[in-house]
Design an enzyme around this catalytic site. Sequence first.
Site, PDB file in Angstrom:
ATOM      1  N   GLU A 135      -4.864   2.991   8.482  1.00  0.00           N
ATOM      2  CA  GLU A 135      -4.232   4.114   9.189  1.00  0.00           C
ATOM      3  C   GLU A 135      -5.226   5.160   9.690  1.00  0.00           C
ATOM      4  O   GLU A 135      -5.106   5.662  10.814  1.00  0.00           O
ATOM      5  CB  GLU A 135      -3.190   4.802   8.290  1.00  0.00           C
ATOM      6  CG  GLU A 135      -1.917   3.992   8.064  1.00  0.00           C
ATOM      7  CD  GLU A 135      -2.029   3.003   6.927  1.00  0.00           C
ATOM      8  OE1 GLU A 135      -3.088   2.981   6.246  1.00  0.00           O
ATOM      9  OE2 GLU A 135      -1.075   2.250   6.687  1.00  0.00           O
ATOM     10  N   HIS A 166       6.692   6.355  -1.887  1.00  0.00           N
ATOM     11  CA  HIS A 166       7.308   5.915  -0.635  1.00  0.00           C
ATOM     12  C   HIS A 166       8.497   6.777  -0.234  1.00  0.00           C
ATOM     13  O   HIS A 166       9.279   6.378   0.633  1.00  0.00           O
ATOM     14  CB  HIS A 166       7.784   4.458  -0.752  1.00  0.00           C
ATOM     15  CG  HIS A 166       6.676   3.449  -0.643  1.00  0.00           C
ATOM     16  ND1 HIS A 166       5.676   3.359  -1.557  1.00  0.00           N
ATOM     17  CD2 HIS A 166       6.431   2.494   0.280  1.00  0.00           C
ATOM     18  CE1 HIS A 166       4.854   2.376  -1.210  1.00  0.00           C
ATOM     19  NE2 HIS A 166       5.279   1.839  -0.095  1.00  0.00           N
TER      20      HIS A 166
END
Lengths: 347, 475
Positions: free
Chosen positions: B207, B276
């Site tokens: 990322e 998450h």
Amino acid sequence: MAAAKKKDSAKASNKTAPKDGAGRNAPSVDVLKKYYRDMLLIRRFEEKAGQLYGMGLIGGFCHLYIGQEAVVTGISAAQDNDKDTVVTSYRDHAHMLACDMDPKGIMAELTGREGGYSRGKGGSMHMFSKEKRFFGGHGIVGAGTAIGAGLGFAHKYTKDGGVAVAYMGDGASNQGQVAECYNMAALWDLPILFVIENNQYGMGTSVKRSSAGTLYRRGEGYGIPGEQVDGMDVFAVEAAASQALEYIRSGNGPYILEVMTYRYRGHSMSDPAKYRTKEEVASFKEERDPITSVKDMLQTQGVDEAELKEIDKEIKAIVNEAATFAQESPEPHVDELWTDILVEESA
Amino acid sequence: MPTNILMPALSPTMTEGNLAKWLKTEGDTVEAGDVIAEIETDKATMEVEAVDEGILGKILISEGTQNVAVNTPIAVLLGDGESANDIGEAPEAAPTAAAAEVSEESAPVAQADAEQPSGAVVENRDILYHQGIIVEPPPFDEASFTDVYTATVREALRDAMSEEMRNDETVYLMGEEVAEYQGAYKCSQGMLDEFGKDRVIDTPITEHGFAGIAVGSAMNGLKPIVEFMTWNFGMQAIDHIINSAAKTLYMAGGQLGCPIVFRGPNGAASRVAAQHSQCYASWYAHVPGLKVVAPWSAADAKGLMKAAIRDPNPVVFLENEILYGEKYDNVPSSDDFVIPLGRAKIERSGADVTIVAFSIMVGKALKAAEELAEQGIDAEVINLRTIRPLDRHTILESVKKTNRIVVAEEGWPFAGIGAEIAALIGEHAFDYMDAPLARVTGADVPMPYAANLEALALPQAEHIVKAAKKVCYQD
């Protein structure tokens, strides 16, 4: 892969290198003069910046390039300056001069004035010129490398034939995102030249104490060719960069040049550089100085002292003009505090 | 004219120092770059190099002198043909000496060389707000888009991206699993087939790197859409989102911007636990230079995504995994359905209490409003759509009518969006309020995994009902 040679022999040692580089034809007086002028401009500009800093006219951090002039001068000479893009880290004044940005605008940015490239809002580490294809000037170590890969991505996407030249220091080469970008640049054959300016110290930590292995060889696992170049020799840098850029422009993907160089000054203005010996610094200044060696070559080729003095004077005038402009240009209008945060189409 | 050498500042904070040692004596020739003295600052001993060449004519401050103020002349340098007799002509102490020293050899430069405009008109609503002005965002006539179709949120996102990619060749989509896998959450279904692998690009799991690459490409003329598989992973890239994307326009004095969309699912999904499940609305809304968008319905998703792609600024686009499969029969099909960023939507009009929500909480707020209606409370529900720039105008107009407000968000309470709206109410609607503002937020804990604990950590319609009744003094 003609340029995929790998040699470790070009370490910037304190031994005197052959003046014209191994096996190359002696350069013409015109080329020598250009390099002399380009490198001298960087040095005098940086000395002046140091002086203005000392006078309190430049604030914050100010990282000088003195000693490393042959790196950016050699690579810039090999570029296609109508197409290629450049990005670097925070030691960036020389890269802007090499991109033909106006010394006045650069110095005025250093003093935080309206006439600066960023109208005083960026400072030493954050300057850009879309017109000259210079994309910063980044204060976050390693960020410029990813942005450089992005510049290369855009060159490939638009097929404009340009190559991105992304400079990083030896310190940045340990950042995770540099490895990430080596991977993607190789995977996607991005037209990018990664230039590691190895000046042997990331701030006060020597490469020996921070980096395992050899920096340019970190590309090997990704299939990126690279080599080490003597960064105190502008001709060696230009030759290696020309070959690398030709390799990249032919569609072969990225290339890594690890340019072995040395900064004479501390990391920034407030760094006394006690982590290295006076003898080490002196050996580079006295025996390996990139400007002195070109000057010697000019004299060998019959250019007399008066002509060199004339060039010195010309450079000094440019730098003094920049310094005057940087002091006379007003501070940014107070409204500048509030502008350029978003591109506004309508309120 | 002789030149004064001044006591230099050698750090950002130095105001004085000690002249430890002279390395040159009077009469010595000095070249630029020669070390002439050593100076002790509060941190270290530093070498001082000469900037100009000449002869050291006179030492004004002897070595061993303590506490010499920055810019005090410490020596005089003589140029060609000058002698110690000329020293009296040396310019006086700084700051005048500073300017004179530099300008003596060069002609003044005309100010016209600085061709940069200044004092531009400020249109930024967040800045105007802090200057005391609340601007009504441009109105948006949503009712005029009568040609509609049925789509899920994920299809609406795909349709928006595809339409914009058809319109503009510089727009491309990049991210993990966006191409061959058709999107980890199938938001890019069919796009690889239509646009090819040069414009729909699978990245490695990296990322930080690909966000930086996308930012660089945006600076160099492209308009990337960067998908983070979830915003939790986008945290790896937060440096490029903030330091590289959001700040560049300002740092470049307006000459270089970064048109880019960072998108992906935000907030809690279901039973995926702490790493998450997190709402990033408040994180990114904190940053000047970013726009932050959070759609709820499929129409929101389509119209806001098209606007985000067309926007010349970096946009953080916060989707919601649970909403991806929600189907709506009112998605405008027009290519011109572009919802202006910064305009909230009143989803339900009401007179008794204002409920402000965004993303998944809009649905919960509407459900709460129905329950409240059954209990005789007429709630107005505002779907923010854009978090930054915040539509303060719509919120204030609503509370001036209802005199009560509840803010609902899934994120943590501390420095959350509710806290920002509380400040807005305190600053601009204090006299209109009949009750203190109430916040409904996620529990101030990392998201637990156990089903019963997770349910307790997430705000539900019943919490909104309770809060609304409280501000209506009906609890």
